[in-house]
Design a protein around this motif. Sequence first.
Motif, PDB file in Angstrom:
ATOM      1  N   ALA A 115       0.860  -1.194   0.000  1.00 47.96           N
ATOM      2  CA  ALA A 115       0.000   0.000   0.000  1.00 47.96           C
ATOM      3  C   ALA A 115       0.895   1.241   0.000  1.00 47.96           C
ATOM      4  CB  ALA A 115      -0.920  -0.007   1.214  1.00 47.96           C
ATOM      5  N   PRO A 116       1.597   1.505  -1.101  1.00 47.44           N
ATOM      6  CA  PRO A 116       2.606   2.569  -1.102  1.00 47.44           C
ATOM      7  C   PRO A 116       2.044   3.973  -0.885  1.00 47.44           C
ATOM      8  CG  PRO A 116       2.253   1.715  -3.324  1.00 47.44           C
ATOM      9  CD  PRO A 116       1.548   0.791  -2.396  1.00 47.44           C
ATOM     10  N   ASP A 117       0.874   4.280  -1.449  1.00 48.82           N
ATOM     11  CA  ASP A 117       0.321   5.620  -1.261  1.00 48.82           C
ATOM     12  C   ASP A 117      -0.037   5.883   0.195  1.00 48.82           C
ATOM     13  OD1 ASP A 117       0.664   6.207  -3.894  1.00 48.82           O
ATOM     14  OD2 ASP A 117      -1.441   6.071  -4.460  1.00 48.82           O
ATOM     15  N   GLU A 118      -0.645   4.885   0.842  1.00 48.55           N
ATOM     16  CA  GLU A 118      -0.962   5.033   2.264  1.00 48.55           C
ATOM     17  C   GLU A 118       0.313   5.148   3.088  1.00 48.55           C
ATOM     18  OE1 GLU A 118      -4.288   2.839   4.160  1.00 48.55           O
ATOM     19  OE2 GLU A 118      -4.284   1.719   2.280  1.00 48.55           O
ATOM     20  N   ALA A 119       1.325   4.378   2.705  1.00 48.60           N
ATOM     21  CA  ALA A 119       2.597   4.439   3.421  1.00 48.60           C
ATOM     22  C   ALA A 119       3.205   5.832   3.299  1.00 48.60           C
ATOM     23  CB  ALA A 119       3.559   3.390   2.882  1.00 48.60           C
ATOM     24  N   ALA A 120       3.096   6.430   2.113  1.00 50.14           N
ATOM     25  CA  ALA A 120       3.635   7.778   1.913  1.00 50.14           C
ATOM     26  C   ALA A 120       2.889   8.792   2.765  1.00 50.14           C
ATOM     27  CB  ALA A 120       3.545   8.150   0.435  1.00 50.14           C
ATOM     28  N   TRP A 121       1.568   8.643   2.864  1.00 44.54           N
ATOM     29  CA  TRP A 121       0.789   9.549   3.718  1.00 44.54           C
ATOM     30  C   TRP A 121       1.280   9.453   5.162  1.00 44.54           C
ATOM     31  CZ3 TRP A 121      -2.013   8.180   8.018  1.00 44.54           C
ATOM     32  CH2 TRP A 121      -2.740   9.213   8.616  1.00 44.54           C
ATOM     33  N   ALA A 122       1.442   8.223   5.655  1.00 43.43           N
ATOM     34  CA  ALA A 122       1.924   8.046   7.027  1.00 43.43           C
ATOM     35  C   ALA A 122       3.335   8.594   7.178  1.00 43.43           C
ATOM     36  CB  ALA A 122       1.873   6.568   7.410  1.00 43.43           C
ATOM     37  N   GLY A 123       4.153   8.431   6.140  1.00 34.10           N
ATOM     38  CA  GLY A 123       5.511   8.963   6.190  1.00 34.10           C
ATOM     39  C   GLY A 123       5.529  10.478   6.326  1.00 34.10           C
ATOM     40  N   HIS A 124       4.623  11.149   5.625  1.00 36.75           N
ATOM     41  CA  HIS A 124       4.509  12.603   5.769  1.00 36.75           C
ATOM     42  C   HIS A 124       4.159  12.984   7.207  1.00 36.75           C
ATOM     43  CE1 HIS A 124       5.110  14.305   1.798  1.00 36.75           C
ATOM     44  NE2 HIS A 124       4.308  13.414   1.249  1.00 36.75           N
ATOM     45  N   ARG A 125       3.271  12.210   7.821  1.00 40.50           N
ATOM     46  CA  ARG A 125       2.889  12.487   9.210  1.00 40.50           C
ATOM     47  C   ARG A 125       4.109  12.375  10.134  1.00 40.50           C
ATOM     48  NH1 ARG A 125       0.697  14.373  11.816  1.00 40.50           N
ATOM     49  NH2 ARG A 125      -0.441  13.084  13.313  1.00 40.50           N
ATOM     50  N   VAL A 126       4.950  11.372   9.882  1.00 43.09           N
ATOM     51  CA  VAL A 126       6.147  11.213  10.708  1.00 43.09           C
ATOM     52  C   VAL A 126       7.082  12.407  10.527  1.00 43.09           C
ATOM     53  CG1 VAL A 126       8.150   9.775  11.209  1.00 43.09           C
ATOM     54  CG2 VAL A 126       5.971   8.697  10.635  1.00 43.09           C
ATOM     55  N   LEU A 127       7.250  12.847   9.281  1.00 43.45           N
ATOM     56  CA  LEU A 127       8.110  14.005   9.042  1.00 43.45           C
ATOM     57  C   LEU A 127       7.575  15.247   9.751  1.00 43.45           C
ATOM     58  CD1 LEU A 127       8.991  13.473   5.273  1.00 43.45           C
ATOM     59  CD2 LEU A 127      10.530  13.248   7.230  1.00 43.45           C
TER      60      LEU A 127
END
Length: 447
Positions: free
Chosen positions: A394-406
Amino acid sequence: MAASPHSPNSSFRRLRGQRSPAEFAGMVRRAAKEIGETVSCDARYIGRVESGEIRCPNYAYERVFLHMFPGHTLTDLGFSPREAVRGRSAHRVPSPRTPSPPLSLFPGFTHSSKESDVLRRAFMAGGSATVAAAATLNLTLLGAGRRVPARAGESEAAAVEDAVRQIRLLDDRHGADALYRKAAEPLRTAYALLDAGATRQSTEDRLHAGAGELAISVGWLAHDSGRFEDARSHYAEALATARVSGDAALEAHAFSNAAFLAGDCGRPRESVRAAQAGARAARNLGSARLLSLLALREAGGWAGMADRRSCEDALTRAHTHFSRGPAAADPEWMSFFGEAELEFLEARCWAALGEYSRAARHARRAADLQDPHFARNVALYTSELADDLARAGAPDEAAWAGHRVLDLLAEVQSTRVESMLSGTARALVPHQRSPRVGAFLTRHAST
């Protein structure tokens, strides 16, 4: 083992009006979509808010609630200020006399409002600015002109205990990296006080427990900032202190952290042995929550050895112990251990076993459940979610979560979280043509 009572959030209940909890949860999810947030709100979450169990929402929910009720503050919605939710001292042993002046092992990390504001700004600045600003707060071993006394008294024991609380509070809010070097100073002082001896046996017992807990706290700062050998040394120091003083609670805590460290160092069998030793030390302490955490540490070790059956057995024990609820005997240091941490540790087990979709479900729940004042843990759980989603396809969802971490890394300094996010970024490289993934990778690289 009754749970501690919560004050109901009547303000939030009034805002729900005649809608059912499920209907109101649907409104929350729709409002989240309007501002680009993702929350897993359900009737159970609404119930936890209204009962007062959730005293302050996490960052995502905060934005959603303020969007739903413009012009309102979190206080208007019935929530507690973040500063009031974390940092309170529990099981404080009152001093029989009033020390004058009080000894501080961690000067500059006192409760002065002016210093607290300076410290907050320093940590928000991040990087070398954080260390430089912290240095201006005079983080010396002792207060000006003070020396280790010939015999330690109640005020010195209280100072050690306060240092432990202050370090934990700052770690929760900001992460370990900028704290570790400074925190080593009060630890040295605590053991110097032990060497000096105490005026009475009860004080010496407090000093042993406080010095051991301080060693674990400093060890955790080393652990979280990637200094694994330093962490191992500090945990061993705490374990030795526990054995010398016959302190089963301190021994259980040291073994719990040692098990965690062994897992992170790729020594799963050692992790299992340490967790089991911790459980033996804790069995007569009357804390089901402590036994639950130790069972989760053991489960993580079994997962690291790809022993699914033993892992599931340990997870079952962890849930059984956890379901018994909190107790007066729960150690003060376990304030971080609630349902969110349980979900996170279970997520790590399933990820280690290669079941990433299942791991992602638990990690998402951990991030949603976590109170926002544990900023480092919010970042940690969201980072786990991002990694699990990336490996679950689920790469798009992973990217969304990654933005939250940043976003969170603007407030938190944690080598552990940064390393996890770097692994997620590497896993997402094959999907970089996706606009959302590409945006995350670009932002991550620039950060």
